[in-house]
Design a protein around this motif. Structure first.
Motif, PDB file in Angstrom:
ATOM      1  N   GLY A  82     -31.824   9.685  19.740  1.00 43.78           N
ATOM      2  CA  GLY A  82     -31.269  10.904  20.325  1.00 43.78           C
ATOM      3  C   GLY A  82     -29.931  11.200  19.689  1.00 43.78           C
ATOM      4  N   VAL A  83     -29.707  12.464  19.352  1.00 46.13           N
ATOM      5  CA  VAL A  83     -28.486  12.832  18.638  1.00 46.13           C
ATOM      6  C   VAL A  83     -27.868  14.077  19.257  1.00 46.13           C
ATOM      7  N   LYS A  84     -26.586  13.987  19.558  1.00 47.21           N
ATOM      8  CA  LYS A  84     -25.853  15.185  19.972  1.00 47.21           C
ATOM      9  C   LYS A  84     -25.092  15.716  18.767  1.00 47.21           C
ATOM     10  N   VAL A  85     -25.355  16.953  18.454  1.00 45.22           N
ATOM     11  CA  VAL A  85     -24.691  17.578  17.308  1.00 45.22           C
ATOM     12  C   VAL A  85     -23.542  18.439  17.835  1.00 45.22           C
ATOM     13  N   ALA A  86     -22.343  18.201  17.322  1.00 49.47           N
ATOM     14  CA  ALA A  86     -21.196  19.037  17.688  1.00 49.47           C
ATOM     15  C   ALA A  86     -20.570  19.573  16.408  1.00 49.47           C
ATOM     16  N   ALA A  87     -19.554  20.411  16.558  1.00 53.16           N
ATOM     17  CA  ALA A  87     -18.991  21.099  15.392  1.00 53.16           C
ATOM     18  C   ALA A  87     -18.404  20.139  14.374  1.00 53.16           C
ATOM     19  N   GLN A  89     -18.679  16.422  14.708  1.00 49.70           N
ATOM     20  CA  GLN A  89     -19.268  15.083  14.635  1.00 49.70           C
ATOM     21  C   GLN A  89     -20.667  15.046  15.230  1.00 49.70           C
ATOM     22  N   VAL A  90     -21.406  14.013  14.835  1.00 51.43           N
ATOM     23  CA  VAL A  90     -22.684  13.750  15.478  1.00 51.43           C
ATOM     24  C   VAL A  90     -22.600  12.381  16.150  1.00 51.43           C
ATOM     25  N   THR A  91     -23.149  12.304  17.352  1.00 54.36           N
ATOM     26  CA  THR A  91     -23.190  11.061  18.106  1.00 54.36           C
ATOM     27  C   THR A  91     -24.658  10.752  18.364  1.00 54.36           C
ATOM     28  N   GLY A  92     -25.042   9.504  18.132  1.00 56.70           N
ATOM     29  CA  GLY A  92     -26.455   9.196  18.317  1.00 56.70           C
ATOM     30  C   GLY A  92     -26.672   7.871  19.013  1.00 56.70           C
ATOM     31  N   VAL A  93     -27.831   7.734  19.615  1.00 53.09           N
ATOM     32  CA  VAL A  93     -28.242   6.457  20.196  1.00 53.09           C
ATOM     33  C   VAL A  93     -29.712   6.235  19.862  1.00 53.09           C
ATOM     34  N   SER A  94     -30.087   4.948  19.789  1.00 53.90           N
ATOM     35  CA  SER A  94     -31.506   4.645  19.810  1.00 53.90           C
ATOM     36  C   SER A  94     -31.798   4.027  21.160  1.00 53.90           C
ATOM     37  N   VAL A  95     -32.904   4.425  21.760  1.00 54.18           N
ATOM     38  CA  VAL A  95     -33.267   3.925  23.089  1.00 54.18           C
ATOM     39  C   VAL A  95     -34.693   3.399  23.045  1.00 54.18           C
ATOM     40  N   ASP A  96     -34.991   2.518  24.008  1.00 55.00           N
ATOM     41  CA  ASP A  96     -36.365   2.025  24.103  1.00 55.00           C
ATOM     42  C   ASP A  96     -37.161   2.906  25.059  1.00 55.00           C
ATOM     43  N   LEU A  97     -38.380   2.477  25.335  1.00 56.43           N
ATOM     44  CA  LEU A  97     -39.281   3.307  26.129  1.00 56.43           C
ATOM     45  C   LEU A  97     -38.781   3.506  27.567  1.00 56.43           C
ATOM     46  N   ASP A 100     -33.322   2.688  27.820  1.00 54.37           N
ATOM     47  CA  ASP A 100     -32.135   1.838  27.692  1.00 54.37           C
ATOM     48  C   ASP A 100     -31.625   1.879  26.253  1.00 54.37           C
ATOM     49  N   THR A 101     -30.307   1.951  26.126  1.00 55.29           N
ATOM     50  CA  THR A 101     -29.695   2.108  24.811  1.00 55.29           C
ATOM     51  C   THR A 101     -29.777   0.820  24.004  1.00 55.29           C
ATOM     52  N   LEU A 102     -30.277   0.920  22.776  1.00 56.40           N
ATOM     53  CA  LEU A 102     -30.372  -0.238  21.884  1.00 56.40           C
ATOM     54  C   LEU A 102     -29.182  -0.273  20.928  1.00 56.40           C
ATOM     55  N   SER A 103     -28.784   0.886  20.427  1.00 54.71           N
ATOM     56  CA  SER A 103     -27.636   0.940  19.522  1.00 54.71           C
ATOM     57  C   SER A 103     -27.061   2.351  19.562  1.00 54.71           C
ATOM     58  N   ALA A 104     -25.840   2.471  19.078  1.00 54.65           N
ATOM     59  CA  ALA A 104     -25.175   3.783  19.109  1.00 54.65           C
ATOM     60  C   ALA A 104     -24.411   3.984  17.813  1.00 54.65           C
ATOM     61  N   PHE A 105     -24.228   5.226  17.419  1.00 57.33           N
ATOM     62  CA  PHE A 105     -23.458   5.509  16.208  1.00 57.33           C
ATOM     63  C   PHE A 105     -22.757   6.850  16.325  1.00 57.33           C
ATOM     64  N   GLU A 106     -21.756   7.023  15.462  1.00 58.50           N
ATOM     65  CA  GLU A 106     -20.976   8.259  15.415  1.00 58.50           C
ATOM     66  C   GLU A 106     -20.632   8.550  13.975  1.00 58.50           C
ATOM     67  N   ARG A 359     -22.107   9.859  24.277  1.00 58.84           N
ATOM     68  CA  ARG A 359     -23.221   8.951  24.117  1.00 58.84           C
ATOM     69  C   ARG A 359     -24.314   9.256  25.149  1.00 58.84           C
ATOM     70  N   ALA A 360     -23.881   9.660  26.339  1.00 59.94           N
ATOM     71  CA  ALA A 360     -24.850  10.028  27.374  1.00 59.94           C
ATOM     72  C   ALA A 360     -25.588  11.308  26.983  1.00 59.94           C
ATOM     73  N   TRP A 361     -24.865  12.207  26.323  1.00 64.01           N
ATOM     74  CA  TRP A 361     -25.525  13.435  25.854  1.00 64.01           C
ATOM     75  C   TRP A 361     -26.561  13.083  24.793  1.00 64.01           C
ATOM     76  N   ALA A 362     -26.208  12.122  23.924  1.00 64.16           N
ATOM     77  CA  ALA A 362     -27.156  11.704  22.892  1.00 64.16           C
ATOM     78  C   ALA A 362     -28.379  11.064  23.551  1.00 64.16           C
ATOM     79  N   ARG A 363     -28.121  10.297  24.600  1.00 64.85           N
ATOM     80  CA  ARG A 363     -29.227   9.689  25.329  1.00 64.85           C
ATOM     81  C   ARG A 363     -30.088  10.795  25.950  1.00 64.85           C
ATOM     82  N   GLY A 364     -29.419  11.851  26.365  1.00 69.21           N
ATOM     83  CA  GLY A 364     -30.151  13.010  26.870  1.00 69.21           C
ATOM     84  C   GLY A 364     -31.082  13.571  25.806  1.00 69.21           C
ATOM     85  N   ALA A 365     -30.586  13.622  24.566  1.00 67.33           N
ATOM     86  CA  ALA A 365     -31.416  14.150  23.482  1.00 67.33           C
ATOM     87  C   ALA A 365     -32.634  13.268  23.258  1.00 67.33           C
ATOM     88  N   SER A 366     -32.456  11.953  23.440  1.00 62.33           N
ATOM     89  CA  SER A 366     -33.616  11.059  23.295  1.00 62.33           C
ATOM     90  C   SER A 366     -34.621  11.315  24.408  1.00 62.33           C
TER      91      SER A 366
END
Ligand SMILES: [Zn+2]
Length: 403
Positions: A82-87, A89-97, A100-106, A359-366
């Protein structure tokens, strides 16, 4: 319109019920979903064979007879990005089924530069690769109007007009890509895992650089005919008010967004040019004029949200976004204006503040992807759900991929 077969609906309902309530027995599932035990047995057999469910021991004692087998979701059966795109930066997370967040990046990102799709593909490529074989897709939340059928985005804050974000990234990264408005992704996450889990009628109001709104009516996220529903920020809050980014005057966003409040503080000489929302919050602790900017914002917001309650009769209002850092400064004026605006005929509405970060917004995208797996069609309605579900089955050997 519908891309859900009866079989898929059954699978999604069972999978979601196990994700929410698991470990759980087949008997309890049948009761909860109001279907026959035989139906649940057939569906769970499928899901066990596909590696999406696994046995989780026996029901604790107490019942006479054979203790029932419990089932749970296999969290690692799928990874969603899941990735939140902003003007900037991009914030992303990988989540499992289970979400739950497995990793995060910016990563820094300049949305206004030429060819943003190729730039995003370069940024996200390594994360797609790292997510590996179980990746079911990439979900993106963007601050703009998204045509969810085509994946094209128009976003003034990113200086994007009809950018083919979904199809472009899918072609460059070779994974299913689902795109939606970022406030919508947040609302879907709230309905999947958050405070709106069992709520059919809710409003998600985001405050921050802008003012956003996601409307859920009867369990359905209301996107409107072209995906542009929920532009609360550009409803008129006062006649002849301050100029808004959209070019009109008196929009709620011009008064109650962080951008609008900081601009007013600068124009009144309370903050130097380049002042920040954090500086304004700090100043408001000891300066009545700064505090009154927040009071005006809270009041305008309370009136607008009160009108929405009169129109839509939700039972829950979620207030989220980085602007909730100022909630203690906004709340009293918000409450007063809200209570005055809402008709007495409405029963009490719960107002909850959710100080979620990027990060929560990115989780929302996932959740766009997990929503395609779990949620009834009308919650996501993205057209690409079938593709995501096929992929989920494929990465777990349900399809003939040689595994
Ligand atoms: Zn406006």
């Amino acid at each position: 319109m519908s891309d859900w077969s009866e079989r898929e609906l059954g699978r999604a309902a069972v999978l979601r019920a196990v994700a929410v309530d698991g470990p759980v027995s087949r008997t309890v599932l049948a009761g909860r979903l109001a279907v026959s035990p035989a139906t649940v047995t057939a569906i769970t057999r499928d899901l066990l064979a596909d590696g999406l469910l696994e046995p989780a021991g026996k029901e604790p004692g107490g019942n006479r007879g054979r203790p029932a087998e419990l089932l749970r979701v296999v969290p690692g059966a799928a990874v969603a990005l899941g990735v939140k795109v902003a003007a900037t930066q991009v914030t992303g997370v990988s989540v499992d089924l289970l979400g739950d967040t497995l990793s995060a990046f910016e990563h820094p990102f300049a949305a206004h530069e030429p060819d943003p799709v190729a730039t995003l593909a370069r940024i996200l490529g390594p994360h797609v690769e790292a997510a590996g074989h179980h990746l079911i897709g990439l979900g993106l939340g963007v601050p703009g109007v998204v045509d969810t059928a085509s994946g094209h985005v128009t976003a003034p804050t990113l200086q994007w007009s009809d950018v083919p974000l979904g199809p472009g990234l899918a072609e460059l990264l070779h994974v299913p890509v689902v795109v939606d408005n970022d406030v919508h992704t947040l609302a879907i996450a709230e309905h999947l895992y958050g405070r709106a889990k069992d709520v059919d009628d809710a409003l998600t109001v985001t405050i921050g650089r802008g003012i956003g709104l996601a409307i859920t009516v009867g369990g359905r996220l209301h996107r409107g005919a072209h995906g542009g529903a929920g532009e609360l920020g550009h409803t008129r809050a006062v006649a002849d008010g301050p100029l808004c980014g959209c070019g009109r005057r008196g929009c709620l966003e011009a008064i109650a967004s962080e951008t609008g409040m900081v601009r007013r503080a600068i124009s009144e000489g309370l903050l130097p040019a380049g002042g920040t929302p954090a500086e304004l919050r700090e100043l408001a602790q000891r300066d009545g004029r700064a505090a009154s900017i927040f009071a005006a914002a809270g009041s305008a917001l309370g009136r607008s949200v009160g009108d929405l309650v009169n129109l839509l009769a939700p039972t829950l209002i979620l207030i989220a976004g980085e602007g909730t850092a100022a909630w203690p400064l906004l709340e009293a004026a918000f409450r007063a204006a809200f209570d005055e605006q809402v008709l007495d005929t409405h029963p009490e509405v719960e107002i909850a503040v959710d100080p979620w970060d990027d990060r929560a917004w990115a989780r929302g995208a996932s959740s766009l992807l997990l929503g395609s797996v779990y949620a009834p069609e009308h919650m996501t309605r993205l057209g690409q759900g079938a593709e995501i579900r096929d992929r989920l089955q494929a990465v777990n050997g349900g399809a003939d991929d040689g595994r």
